[in-house]
Motif scaffolding. Structure first.
Motif, short mmCIF file in Angstrom:
data_model
loop_
_atom_site.label_atom_id
_atom_site.label_comp_id
_atom_site.label_asym_id
_atom_site.label_seq_id
_atom_site.Cartn_x
_atom_site.Cartn_y
_atom_site.Cartn_z
N SER A 123 0.85 -1.12 0.17
CA SER A 123 -0.01 -0.09 -0.15
C SER A 123 0.81 1.22 -0.11
O SER A 123 0.52 2.33 -0.56
N GLY A 169 -5.35 3.52 1.63
CA GLY A 169 -6.36 2.61 2.20
C GLY A 169 -7.19 2.34 0.83
O GLY A 169 -8.47 1.78 1.27
N GLU A 170 -6.84 2.51 -0.40
CA GLU A 170 -7.64 2.29 -1.33
C GLU A 170 -8.17 0.83 -1.69
O GLU A 170 -7.44 -0.04 -1.41
N PHE A 171 -9.49 0.48 -1.92
CA PHE A 171 -9.93 -0.88 -1.86
C PHE A 171 -10.40 -1.05 -3.43
O PHE A 171 -10.34 -2.14 -4.11
N GLY A 175 -6.48 -1.99 2.12
CA GLY A 175 -7.83 -1.95 2.02
C GLY A 175 -8.50 -3.40 1.79
O GLY A 175 -9.52 -3.50 2.40
N GLN A 176 -7.99 -4.23 0.69
CA GLN A 176 -8.38 -5.35 0.33
C GLN A 176 -8.23 -6.32 1.74
O GLN A 176 -9.29 -7.11 2.09
N TRP A 180 -10.92 -5.67 4.31
CA TRP A 180 -12.23 -6.12 3.67
C TRP A 180 -12.41 -7.45 4.05
O TRP A 180 -13.51 -8.11 4.44
#
Length: 310
Positions: free
Chosen positions: A95, A247-249, A264-265, A268
């Motif tokens: 990340s 934090g991009e998902f 982020g993944q 989740w």
């Protein structure tokens, strides 16, 4: 009587000023500090097959003994688990890598765009500004799905490359780091352009003219005058892009592959697939602590620029 009314007016203004200052703090307490404390508490809990899926749960009706049992049940085991598992460490590193490289690409693309808009004729600037923010008028998810279609093996990008004889066979774009960088740069470009444009647009152009009158070439004037004065906008744009990218998902999930597993993944997966709320909360707390660093650097630089301007 007039003096009493005057004192009452001053007192009302004082309370009004205090209220204006107090409202943002109340907002931060209610919508940041309280949720953070809840997540922090869950990160110190243990996973359980129950509702909620963690223990201990604080019960005010249990009294003092219940409070002592609640505190005794908290531990830092989840943080030790994260530190010992390479999956989480690699997700953090990936990340940070993607965010740093994407921010650098955004700066390389966004600065010339912002500079061009700021130096364009005044009558053109509103139209150019609208073109920059125009993608925001479409849903973020729809825009990413559009890139999925563009980057497919038989998508528009490969058709153009084949038509121009740049490639002999369609390359694979989806499920690669390249696709992730394309999606991120496309989606976050306005966040880089607008702060830099706002800074350059307020810059005194007579400084450039003065440098030219003193025999300074254009590239040296840009390096010594324009670039230093644009640093507040550059730093603001970098922070606005870097922090959410970490934090991009959605983008890495739709455009990336298994090699682009960002934090982020991982969050989740822990929350919704594994239902491991304590570990997921610990991951979120560590991520927040990491993001405090660029915010602190930004705050320090802002204070330095403000101090130099006084």
């Amino acid at each position: 009587m007039a003096e009493m009314l005057g004192e009452g007016g001053v007192q009302n203004r004082t309370w009004g000023a205090r209220l204006v200052v107090l409202v943002p703090y109340l907002w931060l307490i209610v919508f940041f500090l309280v949720p953070f404390l809840i997540v922090m508490k869950i990160s110190l809990s243990q996973t359980a097959i129950a509702q909620p899926p963690y223990t201990p749960v604080f019960d005010p009706a249990a009294g003092w003994e219940g409070l002592k049992a609640f505190v005794a049940g908290l531990s830092f085991e989840n943080y030790a688990f994260i530190a010992a598992d390479w999956l989480y460490l690699s997700s953090y590193l990936k990340s940070l890598e993607v965010a740093a490289c994407s921010t650098a690409l955004l700066l390389l693309i966004g600065f010339p765009l912002a500079y061009g808009i700021a130096r364009a004729p005044r009558r053109w600037q509103p139209a150019l500004f609208v073109l920059v923010v125009l993608p925001f008028w479409t849903s973020f998810l729809i825009r990413i799905y559009a890139w999925v279609n563009i980057l497919q093996r038989d998508g528009l990008l490969n058709q153009v490359l084949l038509a121009l004889n740049i490639v002999d066979e369609p390359p694979a774009w989806l499920s690669t780091d390249t696709a992730v960088y394309i999606g991120i740069v496309y989606s976050y470009l306005p966040f880089m352009v607008l702060p830099i444009y706002a800074t350059l647009e307020k810059m005194d152009e007579t400084l450039i003219e003065a440098a030219a009158d003193l025999g300074c070439p254009w590239w040296k004037a840009f390096w010594l005058v324009t670039l230093p004065l644009s640093l507040p906008g550059v730093v603001a744009g970098a922070v606005l892009c870097f922090i959410p990218i970490v934090g991009e998902f959605v983008i890495p999930d739709l455009l990336g592959g298994s090699q682009t597993m960002m934090i982020g993944q991982t969050l989740w997966t822990e929350f919704f697939a594994n239902r491991d709320w304590p570990v997921a909360s610990a991951v979120a707390v560590v991520l927040l602590c990491l993001l405090v660093v660029p915010l602190a650097v930004y705050q320090q630089m802002q204070a330095r620029y403000a101090g130099g301007g006084r």
